[in-house]
Design a protein around this motif. Sequence first.
Motif, PDB file in Angstrom:
ATOM      1  N   ILE A  51       0.980  -1.284  -0.015  1.00 19.83           N
ATOM      2  CA  ILE A  51       0.178  -0.107  -0.038  1.00 19.83           C
ATOM      3  C   ILE A  51       0.837   1.188   0.046  1.00 19.83           C
ATOM      4  O   ILE A  51       0.710   2.172  -0.864  1.00 19.83           O
ATOM      5  CB  ILE A  51      -0.818   0.037   1.140  1.00 19.83           C
ATOM      6  N   ALA A  52       1.809   1.290   0.808  1.00 15.37           N
ATOM      7  CA  ALA A  52       2.683   2.436   0.773  1.00 15.37           C
ATOM      8  C   ALA A  52       3.638   2.763  -0.384  1.00 15.37           C
ATOM      9  O   ALA A  52       3.440   4.156  -0.919  1.00 15.37           O
ATOM     10  CB  ALA A  52       3.652   1.955   2.113  1.00 15.37           C
ATOM     11  N   LYS A  53       4.026   1.834  -1.152  1.00 11.18           N
ATOM     12  CA  LYS A  53       4.536   2.092  -2.393  1.00 11.18           C
ATOM     13  C   LYS A  53       3.520   2.310  -3.525  1.00 11.18           C
ATOM     14  O   LYS A  53       4.194   3.221  -4.401  1.00 11.18           O
ATOM     15  CB  LYS A  53       5.340   0.694  -2.782  1.00 11.18           C
ATOM     16  N   ARG A  54       2.451   2.039  -3.354  1.00  9.70           N
ATOM     17  CA  ARG A  54       1.463   2.492  -4.346  1.00  9.70           C
ATOM     18  C   ARG A  54       0.988   3.905  -4.085  1.00  9.70           C
ATOM     19  O   ARG A  54       0.295   4.415  -4.932  1.00  9.70           O
ATOM     20  CB  ARG A  54       0.280   1.591  -4.419  1.00  9.70           C
ATOM     21  N   MET A  55       1.208   4.322  -2.843  1.00 10.48           N
ATOM     22  CA  MET A  55       0.602   5.686  -2.742  1.00 10.48           C
ATOM     23  C   MET A  55       1.183   6.757  -3.487  1.00 10.48           C
ATOM     24  O   MET A  55       0.696   7.808  -3.853  1.00 10.48           O
ATOM     25  CB  MET A  55       0.666   6.027  -1.140  1.00 10.48           C
ATOM     26  N   ARG A  56       2.556   6.441  -3.844  1.00  8.64           N
ATOM     27  CA  ARG A  56       3.272   7.662  -4.365  1.00  8.64           C
ATOM     28  C   ARG A  56       2.776   7.994  -5.784  1.00  8.64           C
ATOM     29  O   ARG A  56       2.695   9.158  -6.043  1.00  8.64           O
ATOM     30  CB  ARG A  56       4.787   6.936  -4.704  1.00  8.64           C
ATOM     31  N   TYR A  57       2.131   7.207  -6.487  1.00 11.01           N
ATOM     32  CA  TYR A  57       1.517   7.366  -7.865  1.00 11.01           C
ATOM     33  C   TYR A  57      -0.122   7.937  -7.778  1.00 11.01           C
ATOM     34  O   TYR A  57      -0.533   8.389  -8.568  1.00 11.01           O
ATOM     35  CB  TYR A  57       1.420   6.119  -8.509  1.00 11.01           C
ATOM     36  N   ILE A  58      -0.523   8.094  -6.651  1.00 14.48           N
ATOM     37  CA  ILE A  58      -1.733   8.624  -6.459  1.00 14.48           C
ATOM     38  C   ILE A  58      -1.680   9.975  -5.753  1.00 14.48           C
ATOM     39  O   ILE A  58      -2.824  10.796  -5.299  1.00 14.48           O
ATOM     40  CB  ILE A  58      -2.888   7.891  -5.786  1.00 14.48           C
TER      41      ILE A  58
END
Length: 497
Positions: free
Chosen positions: A233-240
Amino acid sequence: MKRIFCATLDGVDAREVQVESSFINALPGISIVGLASNSIQEAKDRVKAALGASGFRFPPQKITINLSPSDLRKSGSHFDLAIALGIALQKEDVDFNNIFVFGELGLDGRVKESAKLFPLLLSLSKKGISAVVPKESLLRLAKIPGITLYGVATLAEAIELFKVKNFQATPTQELPWPSVEIKNQKYYYTKEYPIDFEDVIGQQRAKRAALIAAAGMHNLLMEGSPGCGKSMIAKRMRYILPPMSLAEILEVAKLKSLSDEEIDFSPVRPLRSPHHSATKASIFGGGSSDAKPGEVALAHNGMLFFDEFPHFSKSALEALREPLQDRRVLISRVNTKVEYKTKFLFVAAQNPCPCGNLLSSVHECRCSELEIRRYKNRISSPLLDRIDMYVQMSEPHEEGERISSSQMHVSVLQAFRKQKERGQKDFNGKLDEAGIEQYCTMSDEAKSIFDQATMKLGLSHRSAGNLRKVSRTIADIEGSDLIEKRHLLEAMGFRRR
């Protein structure tokens, strides 16, 4: 005497330097004065060879180069071109017209770029300067607004430029990214999601927390068993994360260039994720003579992720309180003091106990109560008080409804537009006390519940402010002008108990 403008880095900002040159009747030679570093002192040999390759004949005189102000330490090979032009055009009727000159010289007279060129020009762009720069640097430097650039490939070309005065400026380039315009200000973003939230199974509550945290740049702590999806979840937050202004993109590029990283001018906000074994100096910056930015400074305008949160050293965890609260970090050394801005989204992940199985319904926890208490006490209450949201993650037994990063990004963009249209300079998560009072307005029902919660739960002034800020973001996601009861109650559900 000739006077040419150049600059040097003083911390992360540029300081103007005047390169003065004069010929005097004495034994031939070149001397450079004015607290010049070794890289500038070595310029004497590079300048001699480059001038010789360009057809210049040295007079039988002593050449003195002074870098003013003389009490400021200077460094960098970008002074070469200014020194060479001061010598080559000493007896010419040339007016440098306050044009800054930058460039390293090759022995054959080529003008080459240097690592410090981008942060120097970015800092000077606030003054609206004109500058002669290496032609090979134009592609990157032309993205900086507020400066007029003239590219030269060789020293001979630079000499001819000032003699003939045939200045042809390079136009500023637009960034090739989609953008939204709000109140005559452009904000850039990207629709590419190399890793997607669709890959995260279950964890609906954690994904909702990630969406709210991203939309308002709220600090987030996730707790759960190993493998439940915290890092995913943390690593995917960057792109939103919200779009970036041109100033933010350039600020990120400046910090990257100071750390010798590749610059791409991407509107994807930076993500820094130091390992828990990293030293305090590498996280916060340091150096015995020249202070370098650490992971915290490089996360400015982006996201800082601490995985295995309690395993970081106690000194590093306590030092994190200053950048989270004051949004700056000050590095003090004998020879230098440097201040970095640190406005970022902080995300942390931790296990519920040392073995990680305390919340598991399948595996047995092997930890004693004392071990669990020691593990959790590594993170102090003042540090936890600076974290806006907390979510306890369950094991992903049921898949549930999946949501894509693209869908989440639409909600973030809507919340971002609401914040900017209100006239906010900062995101909801970074509002100060005055900003909270101005923008976090509640309905009468929500205000009554908030007052009761503050009294019954004994919320600190900071915790109460965090609750209002998270409620404001939830309302923005729904497009509501006021914070309603449902927004406040959901925000209370993400409060650490």
